[in-house]
Design an enzyme around this catalytic site. Sequence first.
Site, PDB file in Angstrom:
ATOM      1  N   ASP A  76      76.750 101.580  26.455  1.00 55.17           N
ATOM      2  CA  ASP A  76      75.767 102.138  25.519  1.00 55.17           C
ATOM      3  C   ASP A  76      76.386 102.701  24.244  1.00 55.17           C
ATOM      4  OD1 ASP A  76      76.884 104.449  26.391  1.00 55.17           O
ATOM      5  OD2 ASP A  76      75.022 105.352  27.129  1.00 55.17           O
ATOM      6  N   CYS A  77      77.560 102.197  23.834  1.00 56.32           N
ATOM      7  CA  CYS A  77      78.039 102.705  22.531  1.00 56.32           C
ATOM      8  C   CYS A  77      77.155 102.133  21.432  1.00 56.32           C
ATOM      9  CB  CYS A  77      79.527 102.486  22.311  1.00 56.32           C
ATOM     10  SG  CYS A  77      80.126 100.817  22.411  1.00 56.32           S
ATOM     11  N   LYS A  78      76.906 102.962  20.404  1.00 57.47           N
ATOM     12  CA  LYS A  78      75.812 102.693  19.460  1.00 57.47           C
ATOM     13  C   LYS A  78      76.091 101.558  18.495  1.00 57.47           C
ATOM     14  CE  LYS A  78      73.732 107.297  19.266  1.00 57.47           C
ATOM     15  NZ  LYS A  78      74.617 108.453  19.288  1.00 57.47           N
TER      16      LYS A  78
END
Length: 341
Positions: A250-252
């Site tokens: 879930d890194c942006k």
Amino acid sequence: MRGKVILEEAWALPRLEEKTKWWASLFSHEPEKHTQEIQDLTETRLAYADKHGVGYTILSYTAPGVQDIFDPKEAQALAVEINDYAAEKIKAHPDTLGSFATLSMHNPEEAAAELTRCVKEYGFLGALVNDTQRAGADGDDMIFYDGPEWDVFWKTVTDLDVPFYLHPRNPTGTIHEKLWKDRSWLIGPPLSFAHGVSLHLLGMVTNGVFDRHPKLQIIIGHLGEHIPFDLWRINHWFEDRKKLLNPGLDCKKTIREYFNENVWITTSGHFSTTTLNFCCNEVGSDRILFSVDYPFENFEDACGWFDNMEINTADRKKIGRENAKKLFKLGKYKDSETKVI
Ligand code: GRE
């Protein structure tokens, strides 16, 4: 080109000469010369710098250095000794020498406090840390800085608005035993250094350090420790596979965005025009900084290559000094305005 800036330039405390000689025996075919050169912070290296058109050098303590010390109190005392020593040595040379802070990385608050002291008291320009911190009773543990407990440290780095150089160290303990012992010629520049740093940096990406600290600026050496070569594939797997899993990564941002906004690479110890051209294409010349990696490499090889290779003048100027001026907010220094032709 004159007025170049270099920033992966090692020194070692003369009182630790035995350790320096041990390290030199692993990497240098001229251990006596290496030992003399690495223990000198001013004379020999400033003469080389002048001869080869380097205007400003940012010094850092050699590997494995404080990251090898698994007793937290001993590590902290050594870091303070190193910083005090460097500050004293560079004091008389403000137009040619600056320094990174050396930090014990056993404790995030303590590391943040020492960095703050070095920046505020001594005018140091950031920190250079040699990959993971050895820890535990027998030194077999490795502290990574990519978990939430390090947020307090990264907040300090960004509040101070200084960069952090993630430099390699040698594999130790169980990792050494299981992976490297029977392949020991691969330890160091041929493979293990890049393995260590690329794991650590990509760990910071995937564990959200840059999402929580979007202004954080990390420098890695050796033209990116193999990561630029793999950016397409990393991006493909992050975006087209891992983010779609449940639970997914879930890194942006994308890996390329982190490389555009948070990561810098240097030419330390990597003097290949082919690879530099590739990196100019893949990460962009705005994010590349010239460096030598003295005394593991020499000025002649690094500067002879950089000054004479085929590249457009704008990029030579950016990579040779203008990017560093911006990143470190350097004022005027020796030859900083000399015309580049
Ligand atoms: C370094 O610290 O940069 C280094 C070493 C040993 C060999 C090569 C090298 O410590 O670049």
